[in-house]
Write a protein that holds these residues in place. Structure first.
Motif, mmCIF file in Angstrom:
data_model
loop_
_atom_site.group_PDB
_atom_site.id
_atom_site.type_symbol
_atom_site.label_atom_id
_atom_site.label_comp_id
_atom_site.label_asym_id
_atom_site.label_seq_id
_atom_site.Cartn_x
_atom_site.Cartn_y
_atom_site.Cartn_z
ATOM 1 N N ASP A 52 0.850 -1.189 0.000
ATOM 2 C CA ASP A 52 0.000 0.000 0.000
ATOM 3 C C ASP A 52 0.892 1.247 0.000
ATOM 4 N N ILE A 53 0.945 1.940 -1.142
ATOM 5 C CA ILE A 53 1.750 3.155 -1.228
ATOM 6 C C ILE A 53 0.856 4.389 -1.401
ATOM 7 N N SER A 54 -0.421 4.225 -1.102
ATOM 8 C CA SER A 54 -1.334 5.362 -1.186
ATOM 9 C C SER A 54 -0.921 6.409 -0.153
ATOM 10 N N GLY A 55 -0.945 7.637 -0.555
ATOM 11 C CA GLY A 55 -0.590 8.710 0.370
ATOM 12 C C GLY A 55 0.891 9.002 0.440
ATOM 13 N N VAL A 56 1.712 8.225 -0.267
ATOM 14 C CA VAL A 56 3.154 8.479 -0.261
ATOM 15 C C VAL A 56 3.429 9.691 -1.152
ATOM 16 N N PRO A 57 4.067 10.737 -0.623
ATOM 17 C CA PRO A 57 4.316 11.944 -1.421
ATOM 18 C C PRO A 57 5.398 11.726 -2.478
ATOM 19 N N GLU A 58 5.468 12.624 -3.444
ATOM 20 C CA GLU A 58 6.469 12.508 -4.510
ATOM 21 C C GLU A 58 7.886 12.617 -3.955
ATOM 22 N N ILE A 59 8.065 13.419 -2.917
ATOM 23 C CA ILE A 59 9.345 13.503 -2.215
ATOM 24 C C ILE A 59 9.126 12.972 -0.806
ATOM 25 N N VAL A 60 9.739 11.850 -0.497
ATOM 26 C CA VAL A 60 9.529 11.184 0.789
ATOM 27 C C VAL A 60 10.335 11.848 1.901
ATOM 28 N N ALA A 61 11.562 12.263 1.557
ATOM 29 C CA ALA A 61 12.437 12.901 2.542
ATOM 30 C C ALA A 61 13.567 13.606 1.809
ATOM 31 N N THR A 62 14.224 14.531 2.501
ATOM 32 C CA THR A 62 15.449 15.132 1.979
ATOM 33 C C THR A 62 16.548 14.941 3.014
ATOM 34 N N VAL A 63 17.753 14.667 2.516
ATOM 35 C CA VAL A 63 18.901 14.452 3.392
ATOM 36 C C VAL A 63 20.016 15.377 2.926
ATOM 37 N N ASN A 64 20.269 16.417 3.714
ATOM 38 C CA ASN A 64 21.270 17.422 3.330
ATOM 39 C C ASN A 64 21.004 17.948 1.920
ATOM 40 N N GLY A 65 19.728 18.145 1.620
ATOM 41 C CA GLY A 65 19.345 18.691 0.329
ATOM 42 C C GLY A 65 19.100 17.665 -0.756
ATOM 43 N N GLU A 66 19.515 16.419 -0.546
ATOM 44 C CA GLU A 66 19.300 15.352 -1.530
ATOM 45 C C GLU A 66 17.920 14.743 -1.328
ATOM 46 N N GLU A 67 17.161 14.636 -2.427
ATOM 47 C CA GLU A 67 15.797 14.145 -2.330
ATOM 48 C C GLU A 67 15.703 12.628 -2.443
ATOM 49 N N ILE A 68 14.862 12.035 -1.611
ATOM 50 C CA ILE A 68 14.482 10.629 -1.741
ATOM 51 C C ILE A 68 13.073 10.625 -2.315
ATOM 52 N N THR A 69 12.928 10.088 -3.499
ATOM 53 C CA THR A 69 11.663 10.200 -4.218
ATOM 54 C C THR A 69 10.704 9.047 -3.928
ATOM 55 N N LYS A 70 9.481 9.244 -4.365
ATOM 56 C CA LYS A 70 8.472 8.199 -4.241
ATOM 57 C C LYS A 70 8.896 6.958 -5.019
ATOM 58 N N ALA A 71 9.551 7.154 -6.167
ATOM 59 C CA ALA A 71 10.023 6.017 -6.962
ATOM 60 C C ALA A 71 11.059 5.209 -6.187
ATOM 61 N N ASP A 72 11.982 5.911 -5.485
ATOM 62 C CA ASP A 72 12.967 5.225 -4.645
ATOM 63 C C ASP A 72 12.262 4.400 -3.568
ATOM 64 N N PHE A 73 11.313 5.058 -2.906
ATOM 65 C CA PHE A 73 10.576 4.420 -1.820
ATOM 66 C C PHE A 73 9.816 3.197 -2.315
ATOM 67 N N THR A 74 9.094 3.359 -3.420
ATOM 68 C CA THR A 74 8.247 2.275 -3.928
ATOM 69 C C THR A 74 9.064 1.042 -4.280
ATOM 70 N N ARG A 75 10.201 1.242 -4.940
ATOM 71 C CA ARG A 75 11.049 0.121 -5.340
ATOM 72 C C ARG A 75 11.496 -0.696 -4.127
ATOM 73 N N ILE A 76 11.913 0.006 -3.078
ATOM 74 C CA ILE A 76 12.401 -0.684 -1.892
ATOM 75 C C ILE A 76 11.245 -1.269 -1.082
ATOM 76 N N TYR A 77 10.157 -0.504 -0.957
ATOM 77 C CA TYR A 77 9.021 -0.957 -0.150
ATOM 78 C C TYR A 77 8.422 -2.237 -0.718
ATOM 79 N N GLU A 78 8.253 -2.281 -2.024
ATOM 80 C CA GLU A 78 7.654 -3.468 -2.640
ATOM 81 C C GLU A 78 8.555 -4.690 -2.454
ATOM 82 N N GLY A 79 9.864 -4.491 -2.537
ATOM 83 C CA GLY A 79 10.782 -5.607 -2.326
ATOM 84 C C GLY A 79 10.766 -6.093 -0.886
#
Length: 254
Positions: A52-79
């Protein structure tokens, strides 16, 4: 189908963080004999829960200005979902997707911290290193490098992306080795873990049925060694990333 060993570095490190303290081999139902039944990502039973990735924003988090995207999250979450779902079924527990989403996000943030730290420490993988890593992962899938690259291309990952992912993975692994150390378990530790396994197998017997046969020490030793190494390494990586996080600017978006 490609071997599970081929994963993005973020998946590798996230899995280390997730499994710290776990002991899958101690349970006869999840010992080596049953590992072949593990589900690959996307192969959940039709009647069971799905990621269930409903409600996951396009940018999940930023780390020192580097963005972690929804695509990054989805790939790892599904695995991770397929693996954690199977573990939940074996233990008879209900999978908490809210908790898993939180763990996935935390794992991605910590991994990004490690990637950035590797760059700061000038830990770099050369083209020669990448050629060897590519050959190793191809062999683990019973392929040569060209066959592996063709298989990855068929999954939408071209050679440049494969080499980029390998580069990141190698650099993060080297950072962990340098900063956290080697966690090769002693023979004493492995034998102690084997005694736990034997006790777990004995506990599966009932008045009506015999306990399942305990794998020999020789058979199960490699898995026990790997499990102990990952547990200790995972705990140490958590401590190390906690230190890095104190000086980092992390913004969670979910």
């Amino acid at each position: 189908m490609l071997h599970k060993k081929w994963v993005l570095s973020v998946a590798l490190v996230a899995s280390l963080l997730f499994m710290s303290g776990c002991s899958s081999t101690a349970d006869p139902e999840s010992a080596p004999a049953s590992s072949s039944t593990a589900q690959e990502p996307g192969q959940e039973e039709a009647s069971g829960p799905t990621p269930d990735i409903s409600g996951v924003p396009e940018i999940v988090a930023t780390v020192n200005g580097e963005e972690i995207t929804k695509a990054d999250f989805t790939r790892i979450y599904e695995g991770q979902f397929a693996q954690v779902m199977q573990q939940a079924q074996l233990s008879g527990q209900e999978l908490d997707q809210d908790q898993l989403r939180k763990q996935t996000t935390e794992g991605l943030v910590n991994t990004e911290l490690l990637i950035q730290q590797a760059s700061k420490k000038k830990i770099f993988a050369t083209s020669k290193d990448l050629d060897k890593a590519l050959l190793d992962v191809a062999k683990s899938n019973d392929m040569d490098s060209k066959e592996f690259l063709a298989a990855m291309d068929g999954q939408g990952v071209d050679e440049d992306a494969v080499r980029a992912q390998l580069k990141t993975q190698l650099e993060v692994e080297r950072l962990i080795s340098k900063e956290v150390g080697d966690f090769t378990p002693s023979e004493k530790d492995v034998k102690a873990a084997y005694e736990v396994v034997k006790d777990q197998y004995k506990g599966k017997g009932t008045a009506e049925t015999k306990a399942p046969k305990v794998p020999s020490y020789k058979e199960i030793k490699p898995e026990l060694e790997q499990q102990l190494k990952l547990q200790k390494e995972g705990a140490a990586v958590k401590e190390y990333t906690a230190v890095l996080r104190k000086d980092a600017k992390v913004e969670m978006k979910m």
